[in-house]
Design an enzyme around this catalytic site. Structure first.
Site, short mmCIF file in Angstrom:
data_model
loop_
_atom_site.label_atom_id
_atom_site.label_comp_id
_atom_site.label_asym_id
_atom_site.label_seq_id
_atom_site.Cartn_x
_atom_site.Cartn_y
_atom_site.Cartn_z
N GLY A 72 -2.10 21.10 30.57
CA GLY A 72 -1.81 19.98 29.68
C GLY A 72 -3.15 19.45 29.17
CB ALA A 73 -4.29 18.76 25.72
CG ASP B 282 -2.47 22.06 23.76
OD1 ASP B 282 -1.24 22.10 23.52
OD2 ASP B 282 -2.94 22.04 24.90
CG ASN C 110 2.35 21.32 21.55
OD1 ASN C 110 1.60 20.93 22.46
ND2 ASN C 110 3.65 21.26 21.65
CE LYS C 111 2.13 26.08 26.41
NZ LYS C 111 1.06 27.06 26.75
O1 MRU Z 1 -0.63 25.83 28.48
P1 MRU Z 1 -0.41 24.37 28.79
O2 MRU Z 1 0.69 24.15 29.75
O3 MRU Z 1 -1.69 23.68 29.17
O4 MRU Z 1 0.06 23.76 27.39
C1 MRU Z 1 0.38 22.41 27.32
C2 MRU Z 1 0.89 21.98 26.01
O5 MRU Z 1 0.98 22.73 25.07
C3 MRU Z 1 1.22 20.52 25.86
O6 MRU Z 1 2.26 20.34 24.94
C4 MRU Z 1 -0.03 19.78 25.35
O7 MRU Z 1 -1.15 20.10 26.12
C5 MRU Z 1 0.16 18.32 25.32
S1 MRU Z 1 0.22 17.67 26.96
C6 MRU Z 1 0.27 15.98 26.85
#
Ligand code: MRU
Length: 337
Positions: free
Chosen positions: A53-54, A228, A238-239
């Protein structure tokens, strides 16, 4: 807002001499903690997604710098090692730049500890503020769909998109939450559902491939996601899977909201085309829960983020305010150049 009910999870915990991380690879089956005593261990935890998570990886990295300073490690290589842990979420680079500025100003380990704590505390305050701002955009009795995990596990607490959802549920604006599974790592299934069930929020898991069908049914009025990295024109990484949700949302007249603190905004990156997208091992796609599901000899392509163009986004919510229908000019007005 009843934070005692809706803000109880702390996955990144500074213990004075080491960093405790709730191991997100094992949830929801097991709540096991990892104790990191060095910047190298923090780097590994970020690479392995034990912490993800970012905002959370930025916060963990800041504590990694503190550990390096306390152990008398040379700080420049420690900063470089942490920075290289993952490429897409700019919060990681943002937090390390903040720590480096303090180092360059002559900060000792105690001052660096205060800076890391400030980064963590500011993130929580931003999330709570964004919760109010984002929830204010949602009409009463709405249904919402979210993707990945953007909750307490991904941040210092409360969450970004999940913070808006928590605030929306608490204020009666949101009646039903849908969470996409988020293949292949299943952040939605394993982590978001864990958080929602703990909070007693009405939530249903959907297969990622059920999203368009759900939108067509009229059950959701908003898709609410985190980010992200948000480029200067509002394009948002984002994801993986977020982009197709935005396309489907526009097609079905469902609104699309991005929620992220200003530490996710990267005004030095002009557009989404310039954002590096992390590619992870094909093994993550070829197995489920550690068990191979695809024929031996098969290969896979595993980009773990995608970019949603700004023109598919109805609102970007940050702690500085809301930008509706983002443009470079509106982004510059809020975040400078
Ligand atoms: O690969 P990850 O689990 O780190 O990816 C996380 C995401 O894409 C979240 O949507 C993003 O970091 C926002 S978290 C507040």
């Amino acid at each position: 807002m009843d934070y005692d009910r809706y803000d109880r999870i702390r996955a990144v915990q500074w213990q004075g001499d080491h960093l405790r991380l709730l191991d997100q690879r094992l949830l929801p089956q097991e709540e096991r903690w990892i104790d990191c005593t060095s910047a190298a261990q923090v780097t590994q935890a970020i690479k392995d997604l034990a912490v993800r998570g970012a905002p959370a990886i930025g916060i963990a990295a800041a504590w990694g710098v503190v550990l390096a300073a306390k152990q008398g490690e040379p700080l420049v290589p420690a900063l470089a090692m942490l920075r290289a842990a993952r490429p897409t979420a700019v919060n990681l680079m943002w937090a390390l730049d903040r720590m480096k500025a303090r180092i360059d100003a002559g900060a000792d380990a105690a001052a660096l500890e205060r800076e890391a704590q400030a980064i963590q505390d500011e993130d929580l305050a931003a999330n709570r503020h964004m919760g109010e701002l984002g929830a204010g955009l949602i009409a009463p009795q709405s249904g919402v769909l979210t993707h990945c995990n953007t909750g307490s596990l991904a941040t210092s607490g409360f969450g970004t998109a999940l913070g808006v959802i928590r605030a929306g549920v608490a204020s009666g604006r949101i009646e039903q939450v849908y969470a996409g599974e988020t293949r292949p790592w299943q952040q939605g299934a394993r982590l978001t559902m864990w958080e929602l069930v703990r909070d007693g929020i009405p939530a249903k898991l959907i297969a990622d491939s059920a999203a368009s069908h759900l939108m067509r049914s009229g059950a959701v009025q908003w898709v609410i996601v985190g980010a992200d990295r948000i480029a200067a024109n509002g394009d948002t990484a984002n994801k993986i899977g977020t982009y197709q949700l935005a396309i489907a949302a526009r097609h079905h007249g469902v609104k699309f909201m991005v929620v992220a603190p200003s530490s996710t905004v990267d005004m030095a990156t002009a557009s989404g085309e310039d954002i590096e997208i992390e590619l992870r091992e094909s093994a993550e796609l070829l197995s489920v829960a550690g068990r191979r599901t695809v024929v031996e000899g098969a290969d896979a392509w595993n980009p773990v983020f995608d970019v949603t163009p700004a023109d598919l986004i109805d609102a970007i919510v940050t702690e500085r305010g809301v930008i509706e229908r983002p443009t470079t000019l509106a982004m510059q007005a809020m975040f400078g150049r």
